[in-house]
Design an enzyme around this catalytic site. Structure first.
Site, short mmCIF file in Angstrom:
data_model
loop_
_atom_site.label_atom_id
_atom_site.label_comp_id
_atom_site.label_asym_id
_atom_site.label_seq_id
_atom_site.Cartn_x
_atom_site.Cartn_y
_atom_site.Cartn_z
N LYS A 1 5.30 -2.16 12.75
CA LYS A 1 5.44 -2.77 11.42
C LYS A 1 6.93 -2.86 11.07
CE LYS A 1 4.76 -3.44 6.89
NZ LYS A 1 5.41 -2.39 6.16
N MET B 1 7.60 8.48 5.00
CA MET B 1 8.05 8.72 3.63
C MET B 1 6.86 9.04 2.72
SD MET B 1 11.39 6.44 2.98
CE MET B 1 10.57 4.93 2.53
N GLY B 2 5.74 9.41 3.33
CA GLY B 2 4.58 9.82 2.54
C GLY B 2 3.80 8.66 1.97
N TYR B 3 2.88 8.98 1.02
CA TYR B 3 1.93 8.03 0.47
C TYR B 3 1.18 7.38 1.63
CZ TYR B 3 0.00 5.78 -3.61
OH TYR B 3 -0.85 5.40 -4.62
N LEU B 4 0.60 8.27 2.43
CA LEU B 4 0.10 7.87 3.74
C LEU B 4 -1.14 6.97 3.66
CD1 LEU B 4 0.50 11.32 5.57
CD2 LEU B 4 2.17 9.46 5.34
N GLN C 1 18.43 6.19 2.71
CA GLN C 1 18.13 4.86 3.24
C GLN C 1 17.82 3.83 2.16
OE1 GLN C 1 14.81 6.58 5.56
NE2 GLN C 1 13.67 4.74 5.06
N HIS D 1 -0.02 4.92 8.93
CA HIS D 1 0.51 6.23 9.30
C HIS D 1 -0.52 7.00 10.12
CE1 HIS D 1 2.56 5.44 5.29
NE2 HIS D 1 3.61 5.62 6.08
N LYS E 1 -0.61 -3.03 6.23
CA LYS E 1 -0.65 -1.89 5.31
C LYS E 1 0.75 -1.39 5.05
CE LYS E 1 -5.30 -0.36 6.26
NZ LYS E 1 -6.07 0.01 5.08
#
Ligand code: AMP
Length: 282
Positions: free
Chosen positions: A149, A30-33, A61, A37, A184
């Site tokens: 995670k 979902m990005g904001y890596l 979701q 990731h 994280k």
């Protein structure tokens, strides 16, 4: 490294790679890596000739009271991270590209999703299964990479792929943590300085649970009881769940007599964080 917004562009690129006989890995995000990731991208780059990273905050979701609007986004940062780790393509669609008007087909599951996060997030796994199925159909990867995670998500995806004969391999990757132990997560950015400190109670309780298992404790309620006591000692923490479940069914078990998952979800202020350990990894 290319960034594309449409399904057609992904298909065209993957078709060209396939024509050269290349294998393709997919890392859904979902990005904001962050480095969690990045570890999935590293694994995919190692195993496959080409790696696609999907970067899509999937509205389906999120529940109505959840953080869809505030979920952090930064495509420039994500592009730099994917490039640095050897990814080849970012698929960053707008919601309308994934869910056209009249969209009405869903992938749902009757087991596994009724426990743990499924109880507090009733629409979550239907959204995850639907979007991940779509991504598998769009990218047609040989392998897809998911973090431990989100242990329940990993189990749900593996089960879905098996149930629906999806022709790819699912690879689970270890949890990446900050130096002080906090797992994280893109959601860690929500934490104030005080909450960030309080959030350490999650990884501390996971460590305690692992130590008890290592010492030979097999009584689930003793393990979760000790972990609960520790989390409750942190005033900013509010427990959603602390559970030991069968890895195959996600059902709670009284004793550690089979491969199990110890999973916790805890609110630190308004932010809901998760952490876990697999008993097979202890
Ligand atoms: P998200 O962007 O949060 O939906 O996560 C995308 C993928 O990255 C999922 O498979 C997550 O399990 C995985 N992931 C997120 N955080 C971590 C982490 N700390 N360690 C390993 N994998 C992670």
């Amino acid at each position: 490294m290319k960034i594309v917004k449409t399904v057609a562009e992904v298909r065209e690129q993957v078709r060209a790679w396939r024509a050269e006989g290349l294998t393709v890995g997919l890392v859904p995000t979902m990005g904001y890596l962050h480095e969690g990731h990045a570890s999935l991208i590293d694994a995919s780059v190692r195993d496959n000739d080409r790696t696609v990273v999907s970067d899509f905050v999937n509205p389906m979701q999120f529940g109505p009271t959840e953080d869809l609007e505030t979920y952090p986004r930064d495509l420039d940062h994500d592009a730099a991270l994917v490039e640095a780790h050897g990814g080849d393509l970012i698929f960053n669609p707008e919601p309308g590209e994934m869910y056209h008007e009249g969209f009405s087909s869903f992938v749902d599951m009757t087991v596994l999703t009724q426990e743990l996060c499924g109880l507090s997030r009733p629409v979550h796994f239907r959204g995850v299964c639907t979007v991940v199925s779509k991504l598998f159909n769009i990218v047609t990867p040989d392998r897809a990479y998911f973090g431990k995670k989100d242990a329940q998500q990993l189990a749900v995806i593996k089960h879905m792929v098996d149930d629906l004969n999806m022709p790819l391999e699912i690879i689970g990757c270890p949890i990446i943590r900050e130096d002080d132990g906090l797992a994280k997560s893109s959601r860690n950015t929500y934490l104030s300085a005080e909450e960030r400190q309080a959030a350490l109670i999650l990884s501390k309780s996971i460590k305690l649970g692992m130590e008890l298992v290592k010492k030979g404790e097999t009584d689930s309620s003793k393990i979760t009881g000790e972990m609960t006591k520790l989390i409750e000692s942190e005033p900013l923490a509010k427990i959603d769940y602390v559970k030991l479940v069968d890895l195959a069914t996600m059902q709670q078990i009284p004793a550690l007599d089979r491969p199990a998952l110890c999973a916790i979800a805890v609110y630190i202020g308004k932010t809901r964080l998760i952490d876990n350990f697999f008993t097979e990894d202890v």
